[in-house]
Motif scaffolding. Structure first.
Motif, PDB file in Angstrom:
ATOM      1  N   VAL A 196      35.386   5.330 -17.127  1.00 36.85           N
ATOM      2  CA  VAL A 196      34.148   4.559 -16.999  1.00 36.85           C
ATOM      3  C   VAL A 196      34.207   3.679 -15.750  1.00 36.85           C
ATOM      4  CG1 VAL A 196      32.713   2.774 -18.064  1.00 36.85           C
ATOM      5  CG2 VAL A 196      33.690   4.589 -19.484  1.00 36.85           C
ATOM      6  N   LEU A 223      33.584   5.794 -12.750  1.00 35.72           N
ATOM      7  CA  LEU A 223      32.178   6.181 -12.685  1.00 35.72           C
ATOM      8  C   LEU A 223      31.349   5.047 -12.082  1.00 35.72           C
ATOM      9  CD1 LEU A 223      31.643   7.950 -16.141  1.00 35.72           C
ATOM     10  CD2 LEU A 223      31.737   9.026 -13.899  1.00 35.72           C
ATOM     11  N   ASP A 224      31.557   3.840 -12.589  1.00 34.73           N
ATOM     12  CA  ASP A 224      30.810   2.684 -12.095  1.00 34.73           C
ATOM     13  C   ASP A 224      31.152   2.384 -10.637  1.00 34.73           C
ATOM     14  OD1 ASP A 224      29.856   2.599 -14.626  1.00 34.73           O
ATOM     15  OD2 ASP A 224      30.809   0.715 -15.204  1.00 34.73           O
ATOM     16  N   ALA A 244      29.677   5.138  -8.225  1.00 38.50           N
ATOM     17  CA  ALA A 244      28.218   5.254  -8.190  1.00 38.50           C
ATOM     18  C   ALA A 244      27.633   4.697  -6.898  1.00 38.50           C
ATOM     19  CB  ALA A 244      27.617   4.541  -9.399  1.00 38.50           C
ATOM     20  N   THR A 258      27.107  -3.982 -13.191  1.00 34.98           N
ATOM     21  CA  THR A 258      26.634  -2.627 -12.908  1.00 34.98           C
ATOM     22  C   THR A 258      25.146  -2.535 -13.202  1.00 34.98           C
ATOM     23  OG1 THR A 258      28.783  -1.614 -13.395  1.00 34.98           O
ATOM     24  CG2 THR A 258      26.859  -0.182 -13.492  1.00 34.98           C
ATOM     25  N   ILE A 289      27.534  11.596 -11.808  1.00 30.68           N
ATOM     26  CA  ILE A 289      26.621  10.592 -11.257  1.00 30.68           C
ATOM     27  C   ILE A 289      25.524  11.195 -10.390  1.00 30.68           C
ATOM     28  CG2 ILE A 289      26.473   8.562  -9.764  1.00 30.68           C
ATOM     29  CD1 ILE A 289      29.337   7.900 -10.661  1.00 30.68           C
ATOM     30  N   LEU A 324      24.683   3.441 -16.544  1.00 31.28           N
ATOM     31  CA  LEU A 324      26.144   3.304 -16.491  1.00 31.28           C
ATOM     32  C   LEU A 324      26.595   1.962 -17.066  1.00 31.28           C
ATOM     33  CD1 LEU A 324      26.827   4.792 -12.938  1.00 31.28           C
ATOM     34  CD2 LEU A 324      27.513   5.798 -15.120  1.00 31.28           C
TER      35      LEU A 324
END
Length: 419
Positions: free
Chosen positions: A29, A32-33, A36, A97, A162, A178
């Motif tokens: 996670v 991913l954040d 992005a 985020t 993403i 997200l």
């Protein structure tokens, strides 16, 4: 009287498998954040009418605060505990985020990304210390190296997840989604990792504090700092400049070899997972030699990558370089986990992590400067990477065997007193 009262009760979870799974997911996670913003840069630049240089500042804002938070994050982990720090860190980065999607100007976007970096910056120390707390001494190395593999998994799957989201709902909604995922995850973590009460031995109180000065003056911590700095310089340097090098110096069209692009990350992930097993199976008591050997091999194959004359050879040498570099990097953290007692682990690993993030800031800038200084030639840049790997190799050889045994004995004694 106060010490006696405090020693009557302690909180612990002792859920090794659940801890590993949840922290592993949290790292994904996290990536991913973090990723992005890079994927959304072109959309953000269009909406805010920003230049390429300004977009670089937006991307770097996170790394600025993330790097600075490594050492304080370790200290906070030791002071407030791993579970509390993990909860606050994930909550904070998830909130910012979401806020990224609400940015209304360049200034607001930069401030939000800096605050986002502060949230993520406290997570590595807390997560690695929690793994060290939950797993037995014998299992700690493999658990730590396995956890580090999440970095490569997260980096590999981030674009796949993403990019379609941004393309379908826009970059603002993508950040909102997200962030909500992160908040939902932290709620799950809160309840699954809910601590139970347990009576503690009175002797535990003497293991609760290590002074900040003791950590800062610990020679071995700074040796690991240098090793991780050298190895991270290789990773961050290649990650940042390899596509440009292949295009400009080798005239390789990446679109034609797209299927090869993920291979280095896959090799690095395999190396990270394997490193803990290799350390326990063949290098137990000789851990520094595993770090030294794989650092040396990474240096050799990186030089081979530079000298290779075909596309296949370049990619092959790059994959092998990442594999051995990953073993050296993961083994460093796995080895470190066997040497530091739990009460000092957070602050100590924060310093080591700072070495890696400092490399992430310095290496790309220095490589760009060297390429420009030498008229577009990458020779000096590759020499810098070879030297960085060589520094990791030489520093790993300086670990004192007697001190290593002493540290191991202290960790075992500390764990026995807690049990």
């Amino acid at each position: 009287m106060e010490n006696s009262a405090l020693s009557n009760v302690q909180t612990e979870t002792k859920k090794p498998k659940a801890t590993f799974i949840l922290i592993y997911i949290a790292y994904i996670v996290c990536f991913l954040d973090r990723s992005a913003i890079n994927i959304a840069l072109s959309y953000i630049g269009k909406d805010f009418n920003l230049s390429t240089t300004t977009l670089g500042v937006v991307a770097s804002a996170f790394f600025f605060s993330y790097s600075l938070m490594q050492i304080p994050g370790g200290w906070l982990t030791d002071k407030f505990g791993t579970r509390n720090t993990v909860i606050v860190a994930i909550t904070m980065w998830s909130i910012f985020t979401v806020f990224t999607g609400f940015a209304w100007s360049l200034g607001s976007l930069i401030v939000i990304r800096i605050l986002f970096g502060l949230g993520e910056g406290a997570f590595p120390s807390a997560s690695l210390k929690q793994v060290a707390e939950e797993f037995s001494y014998k299992s700690r190395s493999q658990a730590t190296s396995g956890m580090i593999s999440s970095n490569y998994v997260g980096a590999a799957i981030a674009p796949v997840i993403i990019a379609p989201i941004i393309a379908s709902v826009g970059w603002r909604s993508a950040f909102h989604l997200l962030g909500i995922i992160g908040i939902v995850f932290v709620i799950v973590y809160f309840f699954v990792m809910k601590p139970k009460q347990k009576k503690a031995k009175a002797t535990d109180s003497k293991h609760t504090k290590v002074s900040w000065s003791q950590v800062l003056t610990n020679k071995m911590i700074w040796q690991f700092f240098i090793v991780v700095f050298g190895l991270s310089s290789v990773t961050k340097g290649l990650d940042t400049w390899m596509p440009t090098y292949l295009l400009q110096a080798r005239h390789i069209n990446l679109a034609g070899v797209a299927w090869m692009v993920p291979l280095p990350s896959i090799a690095a992930g395999i190396g990270a997972i394997a490193s803990g097993f290799i350390m326990i199976k063949w290098f137990d008591g000789k851990e520094k030699w595993l770090i030294a050997l794989t650092s040396l091999l990474a240096t050799v194959f990186m030089f081979g990558m530079y000298k290779a004359t075909s596309v296949g050879a370049v990619i092959t040498f790059e994959v092998i370089t990442y594999f051995f570099k990953s073993i050296a990097f993961s083994s460093s953290f796995a080895f470190f986990a066997r040497l530091m007692t739990k009460n000092a682990y957070g602050s100590s690993i924060g310093i080591v992590n700072f070495g890696g993030q400092l490399a992430g800031f310095i290496a790309p800038i220095l490589i760009g400067f060297l390429v420009q200084l030498f008229g577009g030639s990458y020779s000096a840049a590759f020499l810098f990477l070879v030297v960085a790997a060589g520094v990791a190799f030489i520093t790993s050889l300086t670990f004192n065997e007697k001190n290593i045994e002493k540290y191991k004995e202290n960790v075992v004694a500390s764990q026995e007193s807690e049990d």
